[in-house]
Motif scaffolding. Sequence first.
Motif, short mmCIF file in Angstrom:
data_model
loop_
_atom_site.label_atom_id
_atom_site.label_comp_id
_atom_site.label_asym_id
_atom_site.label_seq_id
_atom_site.Cartn_x
_atom_site.Cartn_y
_atom_site.Cartn_z
N ALA A 1 26.74 -18.38 59.21
CA ALA A 1 27.57 -17.49 58.38
C ALA A 1 27.86 -16.19 59.12
CB ALA A 1 26.87 -17.19 57.06
N GLN A 2 26.89 -15.67 59.87
CA GLN A 2 27.10 -14.44 60.63
C GLN A 2 28.04 -14.66 61.80
OE1 GLN A 2 22.83 -13.84 61.19
NE2 GLN A 2 22.95 -11.89 60.09
N TRP A 3 27.88 -15.79 62.50
CA TRP A 3 28.80 -16.11 63.58
C TRP A 3 30.23 -16.25 63.04
CZ3 TRP A 3 27.69 -15.00 68.23
CH2 TRP A 3 26.43 -15.23 68.79
N ARG A 4 30.34 -16.94 61.90
CA ARG A 4 31.66 -17.14 61.29
C ARG A 4 32.31 -15.81 60.96
NH1 ARG A 4 30.16 -19.72 57.33
NH2 ARG A 4 30.48 -21.89 57.99
N GLU A 5 31.55 -14.92 60.37
CA GLU A 5 32.09 -13.62 59.98
C GLU A 5 32.56 -12.83 61.21
OE1 GLU A 5 30.68 -9.54 57.62
OE2 GLU A 5 29.30 -11.24 57.84
N GLU A 6 31.76 -12.82 62.26
CA GLU A 6 32.11 -12.08 63.47
C GLU A 6 33.37 -12.67 64.11
OE1 GLU A 6 32.08 -9.52 66.84
OE2 GLU A 6 31.46 -9.38 64.74
N LEU A 7 33.41 -13.99 64.22
CA LEU A 7 34.55 -14.61 64.87
C LEU A 7 35.82 -14.45 64.04
CD1 LEU A 7 35.65 -16.15 67.25
CD2 LEU A 7 34.85 -18.28 66.21
N MET A 8 35.70 -14.55 62.72
CA MET A 8 36.87 -14.35 61.85
C MET A 8 37.42 -12.94 62.02
SD MET A 8 37.64 -17.10 60.04
CE MET A 8 38.36 -16.56 58.50
N ARG A 9 36.53 -11.98 62.22
CA ARG A 9 36.96 -10.60 62.45
C ARG A 9 37.77 -10.49 63.73
NH1 ARG A 9 35.56 -6.38 65.41
NH2 ARG A 9 33.81 -7.47 66.39
N LEU A 10 37.31 -11.16 64.78
CA LEU A 10 38.00 -11.10 66.06
C LEU A 10 39.34 -11.84 66.03
CD1 LEU A 10 34.98 -11.72 68.47
CD2 LEU A 10 36.11 -9.54 67.98
N LEU A 11 39.42 -12.88 65.21
CA LEU A 11 40.63 -13.69 65.15
C LEU A 11 41.65 -13.19 64.14
CD1 LEU A 11 39.01 -17.26 65.25
CD2 LEU A 11 40.13 -16.06 67.15
N ALA A 12 41.27 -12.19 63.35
CA ALA A 12 42.12 -11.74 62.24
C ALA A 12 43.48 -11.25 62.71
CB ALA A 12 41.41 -10.64 61.45
N ALA A 13 43.56 -10.70 63.92
CA ALA A 13 44.82 -10.13 64.41
C ALA A 13 45.74 -11.18 65.02
CB ALA A 13 44.53 -9.05 65.44
N ASP A 14 45.28 -12.44 65.13
CA ASP A 14 46.07 -13.49 65.78
C ASP A 14 46.76 -14.38 64.76
OD1 ASP A 14 45.02 -12.54 68.17
OD2 ASP A 14 43.38 -14.00 68.17
N ARG A 15 47.91 -14.90 65.15
CA ARG A 15 48.56 -15.93 64.37
C ARG A 15 48.10 -17.30 64.89
NH1 ARG A 15 54.87 -13.83 63.88
NH2 ARG A 15 54.40 -11.84 62.83
N GLY A 16 48.46 -18.33 64.15
CA GLY A 16 48.06 -19.66 64.56
C GLY A 16 46.90 -20.18 63.74
N PRO A 17 46.39 -21.36 64.08
CA PRO A 17 45.41 -22.05 63.23
C PRO A 17 43.95 -21.66 63.44
CG PRO A 17 45.98 -23.45 65.07
CD PRO A 17 46.82 -22.21 65.21
N ALA A 18 43.65 -20.80 64.42
CA ALA A 18 42.25 -20.55 64.80
C ALA A 18 41.40 -20.10 63.62
CB ALA A 18 42.19 -19.53 65.93
N ALA A 19 41.86 -19.08 62.88
CA ALA A 19 41.06 -18.56 61.77
C ALA A 19 40.83 -19.62 60.70
CB ALA A 19 41.74 -17.33 61.17
N ARG A 20 41.86 -20.42 60.42
CA ARG A 20 41.71 -21.48 59.42
C ARG A 20 40.68 -22.52 59.87
NH1 ARG A 20 45.82 -23.15 56.08
NH2 ARG A 20 44.27 -24.73 55.45
N ILE A 21 40.69 -22.84 61.15
CA ILE A 21 39.74 -23.83 61.68
C ILE A 21 38.31 -23.32 61.55
CG2 ILE A 21 38.95 -24.93 63.81
CD1 ILE A 21 41.94 -25.10 64.64
#
Length: 412
Positions: free
Chosen positions: A246-266
């Motif tokens: 859950a902590q890794w997910r939160e950190e990575l979602m924060r880093l990916l928030a500024a990007d478009r594309g499917p990464a955050a959804r995945i």
Amino acid sequence: MKKALIIGGGIAGPVTAMALQKAGWEPVVYEAYEDAAAEQIGAYLTVAVNGLSALAEIDAHHLVMNVGHPTDTLSFYTSGGKHITDMPIGGTLPDGTVTHSVKRRDLYRALNAEAVRRGIRYEFGKRLVDARPTAGHGVVATFADGSRAEGDLLVGADGIRSRTREIIDPTAPQAHYLGIYGLGGFVTDPDLHRELGLRPGVYNMIFGKKAFFGYLVAPTGEIWWFANMPGEQELSKQALTDTSPAQWREELMRLLAADRGPAARIVAATPDAGFVTGFNQYDMPSVATWHTDSMVIIGDAAHAVASSSGQGVSMAVEDAVTLALCLRDQPDTASALAEFEHRRRDRVEKVVAHGAETSGDKAQNGVARLLVRLLTPFFLKRAAKQGVGSLNWMFDHRISWSDAAEQVHAGN
């Protein structure tokens, strides 16, 4: 029959055992854990055509193909979701075989099971402590449980934290942290890739504003992904272990928030059980001493390459088959180990340098990262026009079991 003590049951270990067995040696694999190293960290990896070709020389290429799947195309995207270009991954073998992707755990299990099927003996719970030459030009190994084993050769296939490397040369360098944290996972929902319009069999790479993200869709519809996140300081083993999915997910979602594309959804769709524990990424500085007269290091123990090269497995496999040929054809073990290093050092150090260069881009932050993102599309499009040709030296390397004197049929 000469006996080889092989330290490590990951990837290099069982491949080396099978290659040495074919060369007429008796190999025994000594694994530090109580079972084969199938549960080690890491999500998935690629086996390039040069690695598959080398595996074919010991009739083991089918193991990768049975548990993996073809991924012959790289597709690159900007952080804004714009497609940059597609390019092939490493060319095609004469029989049509291309680069394959495989879960690390599945590959470990397949290789070790095949080694056992071929009659190769394993000893588990054997963590190497020391090794010394014997009067008869052999070697004796001592393990943490107090047991000993004697043979004609000791092969350190014990990875980037190699104890064998330390024994051969106590002044040998340690692993070099690349300034990158790795993370990965698997989305088991088979419908998500259709919802997102993702293409199966294509390795997609996104140059995000704050993280690098890659993913592919397996034939089952499962999405395999990885992320590289810049990190100035190497994380401790305790910090890596204590950080929850859950902590890794939160950190990575924060880093990916500024990007478009499917990464955050995945990432958001990845269940806790699908996360692979975060890990530091390393390569191996040039190791001056690979061998003594009766001990040698191979694979990551001698020359770990950055994951961005896509060559870690292939380099280990090439090492294993080359070592077996040298031991088969040279008059004594000491001469064989010297010949092995002669054949391998220049090539692997060139691959390490290539991987370090590509990983350096991922480790950038701030203005430097912005420049990389702005210039990358230009360089990728130019590389795509050149095709695989600019990396022929890496992918076209071939090893022939029947013609050891002409080991390299293309490349260096």
